[in-house]
Design an enzyme around this catalytic site. Structure first.
Site, mmCIF file in Angstrom:
data_model
loop_
_atom_site.group_PDB
_atom_site.id
_atom_site.type_symbol
_atom_site.label_atom_id
_atom_site.label_comp_id
_atom_site.label_asym_id
_atom_site.label_seq_id
_atom_site.Cartn_x
_atom_site.Cartn_y
_atom_site.Cartn_z
ATOM 1 N N HIS A 234 9.305 -33.468 -22.674
ATOM 2 C CA HIS A 234 10.352 -34.135 -21.881
ATOM 3 C C HIS A 234 11.008 -35.312 -22.613
ATOM 4 C CE1 HIS A 234 8.675 -31.632 -18.865
ATOM 5 N NE2 HIS A 234 7.730 -32.441 -18.456
ATOM 6 N N LYS A 334 1.210 -42.632 -16.165
ATOM 7 C CA LYS A 334 0.840 -42.314 -14.786
ATOM 8 C C LYS A 334 0.321 -43.585 -14.130
ATOM 9 C CE LYS A 334 0.114 -37.393 -15.170
ATOM 10 N NZ LYS A 334 1.296 -36.923 -14.426
HETATM 11 C C1 BG6 Z 1 5.147 -32.275 -15.874
HETATM 12 C C2 BG6 Z 1 3.847 -32.919 -16.267
HETATM 13 O O1 BG6 Z 1 5.686 -31.560 -16.949
HETATM 14 O O2 BG6 Z 1 6.072 -33.282 -15.470
HETATM 15 C C3 BG6 Z 1 3.281 -33.731 -15.116
HETATM 16 O O3 BG6 Z 1 2.915 -31.911 -16.635
HETATM 17 C C4 BG6 Z 1 4.319 -34.716 -14.614
HETATM 18 O O4 BG6 Z 1 2.101 -34.413 -15.513
HETATM 19 C C5 BG6 Z 1 5.664 -34.028 -14.344
HETATM 20 O O5 BG6 Z 1 3.823 -35.289 -13.414
HETATM 21 C C6 BG6 Z 1 6.738 -35.050 -14.040
HETATM 22 O O6 BG6 Z 1 7.896 -34.388 -13.607
HETATM 23 P P1 BG6 Z 1 8.939 -35.100 -12.630
HETATM 24 O O7 BG6 Z 1 10.078 -34.148 -12.552
HETATM 25 O O8 BG6 Z 1 8.235 -35.301 -11.333
HETATM 26 O O9 BG6 Z 1 9.292 -36.400 -13.289
#
Ligand code: BG6
Length: 483
Positions: A234, A334
């Site tokens: 990401h 987190k």
């Molecule tokens: C996922 C991760 O790819 O993205 C998770 O594995 C994380 O750990 C999540 O919580 C976060 O996504 P978003 O869209 O809620 O920011």
């Protein structure tokens, strides 16, 4: 918009992702009239269950998550078939092949939302029963492997049965409306491009902070950590969207060709630089929104004394003409103080200041692109304070994107699933991008693994370890303070 007829086979149909993201996304697309009337969703799982029981359990889960009205549900439920498919049982795949080929829809989507070690046997079986013809698309959910080697061996195995243009590697951040808006802002307006470079940008900060802990995924997360879970995919994809050159068109490879250049231009972080350029942390007990929460080591599924990081901050640099010398500070964690994802472009100071500066203000011009919780774009600048002095004060131009259009905004998974069904690859990660992203993160992982220094602890409900902030203050900067 085209609505091809399709069957979507969901491997991992009883899993967390299917329940929390994929089924709600398909349900939303159904309610919005985006799915072909005959399209089916074939949910598979390793356990035996009837379609009726599967649908009832799913309906219950959707109700708890408050997705949609019951009358819409009946029409959606008719699309669903449940099938027991054990990834290692060829007879189950024979039956699956017959079920799909019995109808022969225009498009078949095989979504691999399972543990990654099952990707290879599943693809082999799909190939064996002929579910790899050109109308079949395979969606690979992250994590694709644990490191470069394991990700490449999965990619090799998948490539034995599917051509690259049949492979959709999903990164749901690319499906977020605001991330695509970033492209629209950069490449739909002449205003920003002249400023979008080292001469005018002092630094870029990208934050993805979550309030959630590891939830029920302790076992997976403990083997993964924040660098693999969030940075390798990401965050680096967001870096590409901010930093890439304007693509010649919106063609899928035009965009992906520009992204890969950025990934290749990321300056390697050498082993001797890891301690200086990265910070890793692990949350301890604390409070989120006033409620006490346990520390990482007390979460279910976490190994005693685990050294897995739940927070990462990194100073990255892009070695090319546009960005040389501009730090890209990346951070994710987190159990942070708030759920927020944002990109902040800090512009440089005026070359010669004639006004007295507002107290404590560093970069007066910032473009803040907020992805979450609500989508907005805000440009900060200085104006004159009313009165007979020449003091300046900060103000901002705000663009509330959600309020600016009444059009329905599809969620990230819905958008990406519809793109797979329509055969649009532009928002999916090409193999070379993934390889390059692993190349960049691996030396960091190796260095952490060999280090006797554990992750720094931080209290749940804060902005991470203090060293995350001091990393920036060493460079005379600080994290964008609005969050
Ligand atoms: C996922 C991760 O790819 O993205 C998770 O594995 C994380 O750990 C999540 O919580 C976060 O996504 P978003 O869209 O809620 O920011």
């Amino acid at each position: 918009m085209s609505k091809p007829d399709f069957d979507m086979v969901l491997f991992g149909g009883t899993g967390d992702l299917a329940r929390r993201k994929l089924m709600p996304a398909l349900f939303a697309a159904h309610r919005a009239g985006q799915l072909h009337p005959q399209a089916r969703i074939i949910a598979t799982g390793s356990g035996h269950a009837s379609t009726q029981d599967y649908v009832a359990a799913l309906e219950q889960a959707m109700r708890e998550q408050r997705h949609g009205a019951p009358q819409d549900w009946a029409g959606f439920a008719k699309r669903i078939v449940y099938m027991q498919v054990d990834a290692l049982d060829p007879a189950h795949f024979d039956a699956l092949g017959e079920l799909v080929q019995g109808r022969s829809p225009q498009v078949v989507v095989c979504y691999l939302a399972t543990a990654p070690h099952l990707f290879v046997p599943v693809c082999e079986q799909l190939g064996r029963v002929g579910l790899n013809h050109p109308g079949v698309r395979v969606v690979l959910e992250k994590p694709l492997g644990h490191d470069l080697d394991s990700s490449e061996s999965i990619n090799d195995a998948v490539a034995r049965h599917f051509a690259e243009d049949q492979i959709y590697r999903i990164d749901h951040y690319l499906g977020k409306e605001s991330v695509q808006n970033l492209m629209a802002i950069r490449f739909g307006n002449a205003l920003f491009d002249p400023l979008w470079r080292r001469e005018w940008v002092r630094e870029v900060q990208i934050t993805i902070a979550e309030e959630l802990g590891v939830e029920a995924r302790g076992d997976f997360y403990d083997r993964t950590g924040a660098l693999r879970d969030m940075v390798q995919n990401h965050l680096l994809q967001l870096v590409c969207m901010v930093a890439m050159e304007p693509p010649a068109s919106l063609a899928e490879d035009a965009i992906r060709d520009e992204k890969i250049k950025i990934l290749k231009a990321l300056k390697p972080i050498l082993p001797q630089e890891v301690a200086e350029k990265t910070v890793r942390g692990q949350y301890q007990a604390g409070a989120i929104q006033g409620q006490p929460v346990p520390g990482y080591l007390q979460e279910p599924g976490i190994a005693a004394g685990s050294g897995t990081e739940t927070f990462v901050a990194i100073k990255a640099e892009i070695a090319n003409w546009r960005w040389a010398g501009v730090p890209f500070y990346l951070r994710t964690g987190k159990r942070m103080q708030a759920r927020v994802a944002e990109i902040v472009i800090h512009f440089r100071e005026v070359p010669h200041a004639i006004f007295p500066r507002p107290h404590g203000l560093t970069a007066p011009n910032r473009l803040v692109i907020r992805l979450q919780p609500q989508e907005s774009i805000r440009l900060h600048f200085l104006v004159k304070q009313p009165g007979d002095t020449v003091a300046l004060t900060q103000t901002s131009l705000d663009l509330d994107l959600a309020a600016s259009s009444k059009a329905r905004r599809a969620g990230a998974y819905e958008r990406l699933l519809l793109d797979v069904i329509r055969g649009r690859l532009g928002l999916f990660v090409r193999r070379d991008e993934q390889v390059q992203a692993w190349h960049w993160v691996e030396p960091i992982l190796d260095s952490w693994r060999g280090s006797p220094i554990p992750p720094k602890s931080y209290t749940s409900g804060t902005w991470g370890p203090s060293s995350g902030a001091s990393r920036l203050s060493r460079d005379g900067s600080s994290w964008h303070g609005e969050i």
